[in-house]
Design an enzyme around this catalytic site. Structure first.
Site, mmCIF file in Angstrom:
data_model
loop_
_atom_site.group_PDB
_atom_site.id
_atom_site.type_symbol
_atom_site.label_atom_id
_atom_site.label_comp_id
_atom_site.label_asym_id
_atom_site.label_seq_id
_atom_site.Cartn_x
_atom_site.Cartn_y
_atom_site.Cartn_z
ATOM 1 C CE LYS A 250 31.939 -14.790 17.588
ATOM 2 N NZ LYS A 250 31.919 -16.146 18.178
ATOM 3 C CG ASN B 178 42.329 -8.936 28.431
ATOM 4 O OD1 ASN B 178 42.363 -7.844 28.984
ATOM 5 N ND2 ASN B 178 43.119 -9.959 28.766
ATOM 6 C CB CYS C 142 30.263 -13.249 34.448
ATOM 7 S SG CYS C 142 30.817 -13.601 32.803
ATOM 8 C CD GLU D 271 35.698 -13.985 35.865
ATOM 9 O OE1 GLU D 271 36.173 -13.447 34.840
ATOM 10 O OE2 GLU D 271 34.481 -14.084 36.077
HETATM 11 C C1 SIN Z 1 23.916 -15.127 34.783
HETATM 12 O O1 SIN Z 1 23.161 -14.623 33.959
HETATM 13 O O2 SIN Z 1 23.496 -15.506 35.869
HETATM 14 C C2 SIN Z 1 25.393 -15.293 34.512
HETATM 15 C C3 SIN Z 1 25.820 -14.746 33.217
HETATM 16 C C4 SIN Z 1 27.293 -14.881 32.920
HETATM 17 O O3 SIN Z 1 27.999 -15.698 33.463
HETATM 18 O O4 SIN Z 1 27.757 -14.136 32.076
#
Ligand code: SIN
Length: 517
Positions: free
Chosen positions: A209, A267, A320, A418
């Site tokens: 998904k 979350n 992330c 974040e």
């Molecule tokens: C990455 O693989 O370098 C970043 C992955 C993400 O932002 O989840």
């Protein structure tokens, strides 16, 4: 405050969307070399299909707000069809040899590389990142296919000396079964291949998904998988926007799904884990981060700034692993802030298709509102904006100026939340113990960065940081060869590397007694 030069979206340029809406198929044909890679239907059992209800949702370009096209609005009934298809395909696919799967994934890799330009264009259209960065993502995405095509034939078990001296034991690693894969919008290609290539290498079948913001890259990858000879039913893609919650719940609670792999927020990860608990699924979750980026006073500041820019502003701050909190030693704080501000002043924000643009828009208005909130909160509590700090509304609704903020302290939101946007927030520190404590003071633990030339300090701090990944003297840590994943509220499980395939297998031990010694 230093200003930016904006690059205005040149919507009338040949080969790019015009401001006024035209039929998606005609628009896309002018943008892709292979227009058959643009799919507006979901993918089940090797065929592109509509939702049973015929419902669709609209997908828009975050840079312009224009409609790109539509996608199938699937519901729980459609999902069950996909799960049943994947379960039927698993019965035979699990018996294929690792070598056969390696060849299929390698063919998928070759086709992905050959279609880098088109896949990059789809990513820029639906995600907004610049075409150069989007094509870089395609290369990164393909690297997981290459990696796992090489791992597929090497899923070894062990031979174990049994304790009683007379039995003999061995282990086999077997595919876990049908996997539910839930992926985010920030890497429309790479987050799919990092999971799906590993799952297919292990002999699993999948129901994916993708995020509703970015379905087209996923569907193009499915088309390439079909062309590569990956059997019907092994990879299925279910798209949805408004049925997100019911479809996500069913994916996590269906007894036919044996594993969930999810990349997204902490979350949502907690919710999915709760939903997956009734069927005790194997899970791997890559969740939110709040990366510290620590700069000591013994380091080359130009290198530190280069690494900071790479880490912080990749994807306009929407990854992330982006640095969220810069901890800069007091002795070099002002110099680092000045150099980083000067580097950011060279950025060109705008439509990712335009020449010279270095950074694209945020994904949507909610993302922009959070960035603005973090800047406002920091300045209200005494921080100083050295560059940026406001929306770039002249470019479009989702553009925000790349921003550097100094004088940031622990009471500000950015210390614990974040941002997921283009703000470099600079905290000051003086001692090693202090900075490790500050870095670890958050609930999450995905990526962290350390800039120093002191080898002993590298060991001490790398061991002391409560994060799944530590980058030393670099802002770029992502690589198919190295394990990617977090600790604490950033989740668990590892993707890529020799460990990534382990998430998609179970270990069976076989003990043979009475061997007649
Ligand atoms: C990455 O693989 O370098 C970043 C992955 C993400 O932002 O989840």
């Amino acid at each position: 405050m230093i200003g930016f030069r904006y690059i205005r979206a040149r919507l009338s340029r040949p080969g790019f969307p015009s401001g006024s809406y035209t039929h998606p198929a005609r628009k896309m044909s002018s943008q892709l070399k292979d227009q058959t890679l643009f799919k507006e239907q979901a993918f089940i059992g090797g065929k592109f299909v509509d939702a049973a209800s015929g419902a669709t949702f609209v997908v828009t370009n975050p840079a312009t707000g224009d409609k790109i096209g539509s996608a199938a609005e699937m519901d729980v009934g459609d999902l069950q069809r996909a799960i049943d298809t994947a379960a039927a395909a698993f019965k035979t696919f699990r018996k294929t040899s690792g070598r056969a799967r390696a060849r299929m994934i390698r063919a998928w890799y070759d086709l992905t590389v050959a279609n880098t330009e088109d896949l990059g264009r789809l990513i820029t259209l639906e995600n907004g990142k610049t075409l150069a960065e989007a094509k870089g993502e395609v290369t990164y995405a393909a690297s997981f296919m290459e990696w796992f095509s090489e791992e597929a034939p090497r899923v070894y078990g062990d031979v174990i000396p049994a304790s009683n001296g007379v039995n003999r034991a061995f282990t086999v690693k077997q595919p876990v079964g049908v996997c539910g894969i839930i992926t985010p919008w920030n890497f429309p290609a790479a987050m799919i291949t990092r999971k799906v290539a590993a799952a297919v290498a292990a002999g699993c079948t999948v129901v994916v998904k993708p995020d509703a913001e970015t379905p087209y890259t996923a569907l193009a990858l499915a088309e390439l998988a079909r062309r590569a000879g990956i059997p019907d039913g092994v990879i299925n893609i279910v798209t949805t926007s408004k049925n997100l919650q019911t479809v996500g719940k069913e994916l996590c609670s269906s007894p036919k799904i044996k594993k969930i792999s999810f990349t997204g927020s902490t979350n949502v990860g907690k919710l999915l884990m709760d939903q997956a608990s009734s069927t005790l699924k194997k899970c791997s979750f890559e969740l939110g981060g709040n990366s510290p980026f620590i700069v000591f006073d013994d380091v080359d500041l130009d290198l530190a700034v280069e690494a900071a820019v790479l880490s912080k502003f990749r994807g306009t701050g929407q990854t992330c692993v982006c640095a969220n909190r810069f901890f800069v030693h007091a002795a070099v704080y002002d110099a680092f802030a000045a150099k980083l501000t000067a580097a950011v002043a060279k950025f060109r924000i705008g439509n990712g298709f335009d020449a010279g643009v270095t950074h694209g828009p945020l994904i949507h208005g909610r993302a922009l509102a959070k960035v603005q909130d973090h800047v406002d909160d920091a300045t209200a509590k005494g921080a100083t904006v050295t560059i940026g700090g406001a929306p770039a509304a002249a470019l479009g609704a989702n553009f925000f100026e790349p921003t550097v903020v100094t004088g940031v302290t622990q009471d500000m939101k950015i210390a614990s939340e974040e941002t997921f946007g283009p703000i470099a927030a600079l905290f000051k520190f003086t001692t090693e113990d202090e900075v490790v404590e500050l870095a670890n003071s958050v609930e999450v633990g995905l990526a962290s960065y350390l800039m120093t030339n002191d080898v002993s300090r590298v060991w001490r701090i790398a061991e002391g940081l409560e994060f799944g990944m530590v980058g030393v003297n670099t802002g770029a840590i992502s690589d198919a060869a190295t394990p990617f994943g977090g600790v604490k509220y950033s989740g668990f499980g590892r993707e890529g590397s020799k460990y990534g395939i382990e998430e998609y297998v179970t270990i069976k031990s076989v003990t043979i007694g009475n061997i007649g010694l």
